[in-house]
Design a protein around this motif. Structure first.
Motif, mmCIF file in Angstrom:
data_model
loop_
_atom_site.group_PDB
_atom_site.id
_atom_site.type_symbol
_atom_site.label_atom_id
_atom_site.label_comp_id
_atom_site.label_asym_id
_atom_site.label_seq_id
_atom_site.Cartn_x
_atom_site.Cartn_y
_atom_site.Cartn_z
ATOM 1 N N LEU A 168 3.733 48.033 102.823
ATOM 2 C CA LEU A 168 3.329 49.246 102.335
ATOM 3 C C LEU A 168 3.790 49.108 100.672
ATOM 4 N N CYS A 169 4.812 48.622 100.381
ATOM 5 C CA CYS A 169 5.437 48.599 98.861
ATOM 6 C C CYS A 169 4.483 47.560 98.254
ATOM 7 N N ASP B 136 19.030 44.011 102.116
ATOM 8 C CA ASP B 136 17.663 44.944 101.912
ATOM 9 C C ASP B 136 17.608 45.474 100.444
ATOM 10 N N PHE B 137 18.763 45.946 99.956
ATOM 11 C CA PHE B 137 18.854 46.492 98.801
ATOM 12 C C PHE B 137 18.581 45.604 97.574
ATOM 13 N N GLN B 138 18.714 44.456 97.870
ATOM 14 C CA GLN B 138 18.523 43.326 96.969
ATOM 15 C C GLN B 138 16.934 42.873 96.733
ATOM 16 N N LEU B 139 16.485 42.867 98.279
ATOM 17 C CA LEU B 139 15.245 42.615 98.292
ATOM 18 C C LEU B 139 14.115 43.677 97.503
ATOM 19 N N LEU B 140 14.668 44.947 97.636
ATOM 20 C CA LEU B 140 13.876 46.073 97.230
ATOM 21 C C LEU B 140 13.857 45.777 95.426
ATOM 22 N N LYS C 276 12.045 42.528 94.412
ATOM 23 C CA LYS C 276 10.323 42.671 94.457
ATOM 24 C C LYS C 276 9.775 43.709 93.809
ATOM 25 N N GLY C 277 10.692 44.363 92.986
ATOM 26 C CA GLY C 277 10.016 45.609 92.330
ATOM 27 C C GLY C 277 9.590 46.881 92.994
ATOM 28 N N TYR C 278 10.316 46.890 94.094
ATOM 29 C CA TYR C 278 9.971 48.094 94.844
ATOM 30 C C TYR C 278 10.685 49.416 94.531
ATOM 31 N N ILE C 279 11.762 48.994 93.845
ATOM 32 C CA ILE C 279 12.343 50.249 92.831
ATOM 33 C C ILE C 279 12.234 50.054 91.508
ATOM 34 N N GLN C 280 12.089 51.045 90.641
ATOM 35 C CA GLN C 280 11.828 50.783 89.212
ATOM 36 C C GLN C 280 12.713 49.991 88.728
ATOM 37 N N LYS C 281 12.317 49.295 87.458
ATOM 38 C CA LYS C 281 13.293 48.430 86.815
ATOM 39 C C LYS C 281 14.312 49.206 86.099
ATOM 40 N N ASN C 282 15.491 48.662 85.924
ATOM 41 C CA ASN C 282 16.697 49.303 85.389
ATOM 42 C C ASN C 282 17.116 50.632 86.386
ATOM 43 N N ALA C 283 16.704 50.585 87.425
ATOM 44 C CA ALA C 283 17.016 51.566 88.468
ATOM 45 C C ALA C 283 18.697 52.287 88.184
ATOM 46 N N LEU C 284 19.749 51.506 87.929
ATOM 47 C CA LEU C 284 21.158 52.017 87.751
ATOM 48 C C LEU C 284 21.272 53.013 86.576
ATOM 49 N N GLY C 285 20.285 52.856 85.769
ATOM 50 C CA GLY C 285 20.267 53.854 84.511
ATOM 51 C C GLY C 285 19.580 54.928 84.559
ATOM 52 N N THR C 286 18.897 55.032 85.777
ATOM 53 C CA THR C 286 17.942 56.225 86.002
ATOM 54 C C THR C 286 18.620 57.450 86.476
#
Lengths: 419, 291
Positions: A175-176, A235-239, A242-252
């Motif tokens: 899906l992703c 699983d988090f690492q995979l997300l 693979k870019g399933y979560i946006q880039k720089n997610a920790l700053g969002t």
């Protein structure tokens, strides 16, 4: 001599002025008809619900002319720190709310909960949803709100792209991939604030189906370096990889993540049902539903989502107005009053027979009745430092660390804080 | 002249306030640091120096917070002092423009720290923030960063915000110090043929030392106590990379309800600040000269 006395008087006046600033206020008043009224204080953290609660309180005061209610509201992040002190002193929070988990445990240890077992209004609540407010067979608090701490997804977008809700980890990744191929970020993840503590729940729900897993972690029977947590971190690492979560997610932060979903730049928001009304507010054309990633094979999945019965109503055992406080809880737990709160704040409740009128609430009410959800695992961590260690390991992995290294670092902190 | 004894009575209100808000909490912290008090129970046990021993041998987060605080302090003290001094030299003369500029540089200081945190969180946002967008716009896209989300960078991003927030305040101290330097000394230096750099190092800086001492000491204490900005912007994350001692004390006391342990960390915190401030005073005092 005269000057000497005037100096002393001046000094005393200064002291009196200082002390008068610290004086409290009386809570017994006279109403317009000459009878005396009792003022109770309702302490909670839902500033965004103030207007709705003002309306309900006005109705309550009309029905109970001898009682007035004042509200004391603290932001949720300060509530943990402030509530305990206020409750022990007894003058604030005749009726108060508690979070489940660490705060409930700590308030329970402090003895501020009046036992509500046997009160008639307890039967107004769904008995399966109020267990989190029980301790040693006593009903100490009554969860009022029912929140689903799992991603919200853009149902309209899914329908348009012919996507179905995935039932396994493999389907979720497919899906992703499809979303990415269509130029859409699959998951908007507010890693700077609530993302890790919300998304961890659905990411681990089937990796560690044992609901006592965090109790075992705190007692030393389980470790974060064991399969269930390392797999969750992988699983988090995979997300992330693979870019399933946006880039720089920790700053969002959550506002930016919500904006991504509202503008249809992203398909899912990794927070919870409590953001649905706000998303609709940002983009009224959105059609929304809830979706938790299933991180195992379809046949191994035991849970479909996460629920949290929270905003737990309680009566302060140090209050001198317990009967009036109980009358207030009775009033807000009547289905018609609860419906007003639910529909005007856009939240599901634990109260039985509530008629949901808003589209979002009606469309997602099936999660209460038809879906297998489990109570938010994070709230079952009763030690705040252990909770921080668990969440830090997610941030560590999203920051580039290897899952096992992150798990080991977190386990070290857990070991240091074992009671 | 005989001073009436009643004049001493005027010390009493100040002493009462000092005792209530400073002396009593300090003595209480020392007392509770020797206990396992949870902050609400009426009873507690004396645990001797266990809390202190735990801080140094059994709490890896606390040790990390000291490191984070030192990094934060170094960046803030160096940059805030330099920026304030440079700007003070620019706006030293009293003209309409410089008076306006002084007010402009001072402006961030009057904002609330939560507002500053909100503004800078927006500036640093990796996708919507103006900092990355500006870098892209001027062709420096390769410099864009995850300013608050990168564990290796976040503490420095916070330090820059702190410098922006408080440099204006220090500028005023420097301007006052610079204006107090007698002009004759500059004239003598000029007659003697001193270069601008020699004038600065031999006249300005030595005579500015008292102001610099205040600025450095105040900035140090301020950077150690920068609770509100850090808490509002990152809450100590990601992965404790911006956890400083003040935010950690808050979490231990009010999230974990370990007031005894939090008191012990507070006492250690107090000692660290005292030592660093003493060393700074000593170092800067040795620079002082008078003509």
């Amino acid at each position: 001599m005269k000057r000497k006395y005037s100096s002393v008087v001046l000094v005393l006046l200064s002291v009196l002025l200082i002390l008068s600033g610290c004086a409290g206020e009386s809570t017994s008043n006279n109403n317009s008809e000459g009878g005396s009224t009792t003022q109770i204080n309702f302490m909670h953290w839902r500033g965004e619900d103030k207007a709705v609660l003002d309306g309900i309180i006005a109705e309550f005061e009309k029905a109970n002319p001898d009682i007035t209610v004042e509200m004391t509201i603290y932001p949720s992040d300060q509530y943990m720190a402030t509530a305990q002190r206020m409750l022990q002193e007894g003058s604030t929070g005749d009726v108060f709310t508690s979070f489940p988990g660490a705060q409930f445990e700590s308030l329970q240890k402090a003895g501020v909960f009046e036992d509500l077992s046997g009160e008639e209004f307890v039967s107004n609540f769904d008995e399966n949803l109020i267990t989190v407010g029980q301790k040693d067979g006593k009903q100490l608090a009554l969860p009022y709100q029912l929140v689903f701490n799992m991603p919200i997804y853009n149902k309209g977008m899914f329908d348009e792209l012919g996507l179905e809700v995935p039932k396994s980890w493999e389907e979720f990744q497919a899906l992703c991939d499809t979303l990415l191929e269509n130029g859409i970020t699959p998951i908007a993840f507010p890693g700077a604030d609530i993302g890790p503590n919300q998304f961890m729940n659905s990411m681990m729900m089937n990796n560690a189906p044992d609901e006592d897993i965090f109790a075992k972690l705190q007692s030393g029977e389980e470790k974060l370096t064991n399969e269930w947590w390392v797999k969750t971190l992988e699983d988090f690492q995979l997300l992330e990889q693979k870019g399933y979560i946006q880039k720089n997610a920790l700053g969002t932060n959550q506002d930016s993540a919500m904006q991504m979903v509202a503008s249809e730049e992203a398909a899912m928001l990794a927070t919870g049902s409590y953001h649905m009304a706000s998303l609709i507010g940002l983009n009224p054309d959105l059609q929304l539903d809830l979706l938790a990633p299933i991180t195992v094979e379809e046949s191994e999945a035991q849970y479909e989502g996460i629920n949290t019965a929270t905003f737990m109503l309680a009566v302060n055992s140090n209050s001198e107005k317990k009967e009036q406080a109980k009358k207030f809880i009775d009033f807000v737990s009547q289905p018609e009053n609860a419906a007003k709160y639910a529909n005007e704040t856009g939240q599901h409740l634990t109260v039985k027979d509530v008629k949901y009128e808003s589209e979002v609430l009606k469309n997602t009410a099936y999660w209460i009745t038809d879906k297998t959800t489990r109570f938010q695992p994070r709230f079952l961590i009763t030690n705040a430092q252990v909770e921080d260690a668990v969440l830090s390991s997610i941030e560590d992995v999203l920051g580039g660390a290897e899952p096992m290294d992150a798990a080991e670092a977190a386990q070290k902190i857990v070991d240091e804080n074992r009671e | 002249m005989k001073i009436s004894k009643s004049i001493y009575m005027f010390f009493i209100p100040g002493f009462i306030l000092y005792s209530i808000f400073f002396l009593y909490p300090t003595v209480s912290a020392l007392f509770y640091s020797l206990t396992d008090w949870d902050g609400f129970s009426p009873s507690f046990q004396f645990v001797g120096l266990d809390n202190y021993s735990r801080a140094f041998t059994g709490d890896s987060i606390f040790l990390k917070t000291i490191g984070n605080n030192l990094k934060f302090m170094l960046v803030v003290v160096i940059f805030q002092t330099l920026v304030a001094l440079a700007f003070a030299l620019i706006v030293l003369k009293n003209t309409k423009t410089t008076i306006f500029l002084r007010a402009l540089y001072f402006f961030p200081t009057i904002l609330s720290s939560v507002s500053v945190a909100f503004i800078w969180s927006f500036i640093y946002d990796p996708s919507l923030g103006i900092l990355n967008q500006l870098l892209e716009l001027i062709g420096l896209g390769f410099l864009t960063q995850n300013w608050l989300g990168d564990a290796n960078l976040a503490i420095y991003s916070l330090a820059i915000t702190q410098v922006w927030f408080h440099a204006g305040q220090m500028l005023i101290i420097f301007v006052a110090g610079l204006q107090a330097i007698p002009q004759d000394l500059y004239e003598v230096a000029k007659i003697e043929g001193a270069s601008k750099w020699q004038t600065f190092t031999k006249v300005t800086w030595p005579l500015l030392a008292p102001s610099a001492t205040i600025v450095v000491a105040y900035t140090t204490i301020q950077s150690f106590k920068a609770f509100d900005l850090v808490f509002a912007m990152t809450r100590g994350g990601p992965n404790n990379s911006t956890e400083i001692i003040a935010t950690y004390i808050y979490k231990v006391a009010f999230r974990s309800f370990q007031f005894g342990y939090a008191s012990a960390i507070s006492v250690i915190f107090m000692v660290i600040i005292a030592i660093i401030t003493y060393l700074q005073f000593k170092a800067l005092r040795s620079d002082r000269i008078s003509y």
